[in-house]
Write an enzyme that holds these catalytic residues in place. Structure first.
Site, PDB file in Angstrom:
ATOM      1  N   ASP A 283     -23.603 -22.496  47.626  1.00  0.00           N
ATOM      2  CA  ASP A 283     -22.388 -23.072  47.040  1.00  0.00           C
ATOM      3  C   ASP A 283     -22.011 -24.296  47.872  1.00  0.00           C
ATOM      4  O   ASP A 283     -21.889 -24.214  49.089  1.00  0.00           O
ATOM      5  CB  ASP A 283     -21.273 -22.010  47.087  1.00  0.00           C
ATOM      6  CG  ASP A 283     -20.033 -22.431  46.319  1.00  0.00           C
ATOM      7  OD1 ASP A 283     -19.512 -21.617  45.559  1.00  0.00           O
ATOM      8  OD2 ASP A 283     -19.579 -23.586  46.487  1.00  0.00           O
TER       9      ASP A 283
ATOM     10  N   ASP B 265     -21.782 -26.411  41.106  1.00  0.00           N
ATOM     11  CA  ASP B 265     -22.142 -26.519  42.530  1.00  0.00           C
ATOM     12  C   ASP B 265     -22.708 -25.216  43.113  1.00  0.00           C
ATOM     13  O   ASP B 265     -22.682 -25.008  44.310  1.00  0.00           O
ATOM     14  CB  ASP B 265     -20.936 -26.992  43.356  1.00  0.00           C
ATOM     15  CG  ASP B 265     -19.958 -25.879  43.689  1.00  0.00           C
ATOM     16  OD1 ASP B 265     -19.830 -24.932  42.892  1.00  0.00           O
ATOM     17  OD2 ASP B 265     -19.331 -25.960  44.758  1.00  0.00           O
ATOM     18  N   GLU B 266     -23.219 -24.349  42.243  1.00  0.00           N
ATOM     19  CA  GLU B 266     -23.619 -23.018  42.690  1.00  0.00           C
ATOM     20  C   GLU B 266     -24.945 -22.594  42.080  1.00  0.00           C
ATOM     21  O   GLU B 266     -25.170 -22.832  40.898  1.00  0.00           O
ATOM     22  CB  GLU B 266     -22.598 -22.037  42.118  1.00  0.00           C
ATOM     23  CG  GLU B 266     -21.820 -21.248  43.101  1.00  0.00           C
ATOM     24  CD  GLU B 266     -20.912 -20.302  42.355  1.00  0.00           C
ATOM     25  OE1 GLU B 266     -21.298 -19.148  42.159  1.00  0.00           O
ATOM     26  OE2 GLU B 266     -19.828 -20.754  41.934  1.00  0.00           O
TER      27      GLU B 266
HETATM   28  P1  TTP Z   1     -15.866 -24.189  44.015  1.00  0.00           P
HETATM   29  O1  TTP Z   1     -17.226 -23.987  44.558  1.00  0.00           O
HETATM   30  O2  TTP Z   1     -15.076 -22.995  43.614  1.00  0.00           O
HETATM   31  O3  TTP Z   1     -14.966 -24.969  45.065  1.00  0.00           O
HETATM   32  P2  TTP Z   1     -15.340 -26.132  46.043  1.00  0.00           P
HETATM   33  O4  TTP Z   1     -16.797 -26.456  46.028  1.00  0.00           O
HETATM   34  O5  TTP Z   1     -14.442 -27.304  45.776  1.00  0.00           O
HETATM   35  O6  TTP Z   1     -14.912 -25.552  47.450  1.00  0.00           O
HETATM   36  P3  TTP Z   1     -15.642 -24.410  48.320  1.00  0.00           P
HETATM   37  O7  TTP Z   1     -16.012 -25.092  49.595  1.00  0.00           O
HETATM   38  O8  TTP Z   1     -14.610 -23.360  48.502  1.00  0.00           O
HETATM   39  O9  TTP Z   1     -16.825 -23.952  47.535  1.00  0.00           O
HETATM   40  O10 TTP Z   1     -15.929 -25.134  42.753  1.00  0.00           O
HETATM   41  C1  TTP Z   1     -16.837 -26.221  42.664  1.00  0.00           C
HETATM   42  C2  TTP Z   1     -16.188 -27.403  41.971  1.00  0.00           C
HETATM   43  O11 TTP Z   1     -15.738 -27.031  40.679  1.00  0.00           O
HETATM   44  C3  TTP Z   1     -14.987 -27.944  42.693  1.00  0.00           C
HETATM   45  O12 TTP Z   1     -15.320 -28.920  43.678  1.00  0.00           O
HETATM   46  C4  TTP Z   1     -14.147 -28.500  41.589  1.00  0.00           C
HETATM   47  C5  TTP Z   1     -14.510 -27.677  40.377  1.00  0.00           C
HETATM   48  N1  TTP Z   1     -13.427 -26.712  40.089  1.00  0.00           N
HETATM   49  C6  TTP Z   1     -12.424 -27.054  39.182  1.00  0.00           C
HETATM   50  O13 TTP Z   1     -12.471 -28.145  38.590  1.00  0.00           O
HETATM   51  N2  TTP Z   1     -11.402 -26.164  38.953  1.00  0.00           N
HETATM   52  C7  TTP Z   1     -11.305 -24.946  39.601  1.00  0.00           C
HETATM   53  O14 TTP Z   1     -10.362 -24.172  39.373  1.00  0.00           O
HETATM   54  C8  TTP Z   1     -12.362 -24.601  40.532  1.00  0.00           C
HETATM   55  C9  TTP Z   1     -12.304 -23.280  41.271  1.00  0.00           C
HETATM   56  C10 TTP Z   1     -13.369 -25.504  40.746  1.00  0.00           C
HETATM   57 MG    MG Z   2     -18.209 -24.913  46.146  1.00  0.00          MG
END
Ligand code: TTP
Ligand code: MG
Length: 353
Positions: A8, A107-108
């Site tokens: 992630d 992103d996963e």
């Molecule tokens: P995530 O992987 O949940 O968050 P992140 O990568 O920003 O942070 P982390 O380091 O905790 O992983 O989500 C990936 C992307 O998806 C995030 O950058 C933006 C988008 N996203 C949204 O647009 N709305 C949301 O509610 C979430 C959770 C994510």
């Molecule tokens: Mg992320």
């Protein structure tokens, strides 16, 4: 033994913006809807870790984020096109490392890396992946490694950002025990609240609730909760190309340049797929093959027929034709894996558009 990796990216949208504008490095950045001086509607997509210190988080109203850190945070609009391009380049990097890659969000992804044979080797692979993503895309990510998707996902979240957590089979029980039940995918605020009413807050506490009780309270998800709290999850890593098609793939015991063996193997895959579409009474229009060379270079190649068919001959003939160009390169490098699938499926006898 299965070895599964979950990756992630860290603060993904914000990290891309910080990478592309040096002035934003190390600064609190909020990506999301236009805050309009606090009057904006819409939500925060994500916040950089510097901005999270102010309490800003994904999904929060942008007006609230403005109240929390106006003047200190930089607010930026969402540039999906840019992020999806970065995402596909990263997925391409990942596909070199995995025998199976399942992208689950922008992103996963899950990687099935069972072939490396040990959790220590998988750790080495994860370090190499992190380095390559940092070098090529200037981004950090967090990786979890375990025997299944469930524990790998919880592990990738365990030390964010830039984390790497390996949970070998013998450590699963203790790793999960102290964690909040919310760490289990599918347990949201409502379920957590219902659990808190029966004095369950941690995964260890969840284990003490009898299975029947969980099923009574939460229906079929109760059974999954019972298993998840014990680190049990058999769900496979499913590649995208498998989702909408009937397909099989095979990794050779040893990388090979033996054409006869390759054709014979392809024929076996075709037979398996044929059996399945017959039993499901399906017709197909598109035939796809997949090849992966010893250096992990991977290609798919497809052909779409004019009419839907169930023909075994059509499958085999097209597969062999599609395979030909790839065999020309066997002198350069051997094949590691081949796959075969049919898609564009319809029920046999169903009227076509
Ligand atoms: P995530 O992987 O949940 O968050 P992140 O990568 O920003 O942070 P982390 O380091 O905790 O992983 O989500 C990936 C992307 O998806 C995030 O950058 C933006 C988008 N996203 C949204 O647009 N709305 C949301 O509610 C979430 C959770 C994510
Ligand atoms: Mg992320």
């Amino acid at each position: 033994m299965r070895i599964i990796m979950h990756l992630d990216l860290d603060a993904f949208f914000a990290a891309v913006e910080q990478r592309d504008n040096l002035e934003l490095k190390g600064k609190p950045v909020v990506v999301g809807a236009n805050p309009k001086e606090g009057k904006g509607r819409g939500v925060v997509s994500t916040a950089s870790y510097e901005a999270r210190v102010f309490g800003v988080s994904s999904g929060m109203p942008i007006s609230k984020a403005w109240r929390l850190c106006a003047g200190r945070c930089v607010f930026l609009p969402v540039n999906y096109e840019k992020y999806s391009q970065v995402s596909s380049r990263i997925m391409k990097i990942l596909s070199k490392y995995a025998d199976k890659l399942e992208q689950t969000s922008i992103d996963e992804a899950y990687l099935d890396v069972s072939r490396v044979g040990s959790f220590e080797k998988a750790r080495g692979l994860a370090i190499a992946i992190k380095k390559e993503i940092l070098r090529k895309e200037g981004l950090t990510c967090s990786i979890g490694i375990a025997q299944n998707k469930l524990v790998a996902k919880i592990a990738s979240d365990y030390k964010k950002p830039d984390g790497l957590t390996v949970v070998p089979p013998g450590k699963v029980w203790d790793f999960l025990a102290p964690l909040n039940v919310r760490k289990i995918p599918g347990i949201g605020p409502k379920t957590a609240f219902a659990l808190s009413k029966i004095k369950v807050r941690t995964i260890a506490e969840l284990r003490r609730v009898p299975k029947d009780k969980l099923i009574e309270l939460f229906g079929s998800f109760g059974k999954e909760m019972y298993e998840y709290s014990r680190g049990i999850d058999e769900s496979p890593v499913v590649e995208e190309w498998e989702h909408k098609q009937v397909s099989r793939q095979f990794t050779f015991e040893e990388d090979t340049s033996d054409e006869a063996l390759i054709f014979e193997t392809m024929n076996e895959l075709v037979k398996d797929v044929y059996q399945q579409i017959l039993s499901e009474k399906k017709a197909f229009r598109t035939v796809t093959i997949k090849v992966r060379y010893e250096d992990f270079e991977t290609h798919t190649s497809s052909r779409t027929l004019i009419e839907p068919t169930q023909s075994f001959e059509a499958m085999g003939n097209v597969a062999n034709e599609l395979l030909q160009p790839f065999l020309k390169r066997l002198k350069e490098k051997k094949l590691r894996l081949i796959g075969f699938g049919v898609s564009n499926l319809s029920l046999k006898g169903q009227a076509q558009r």
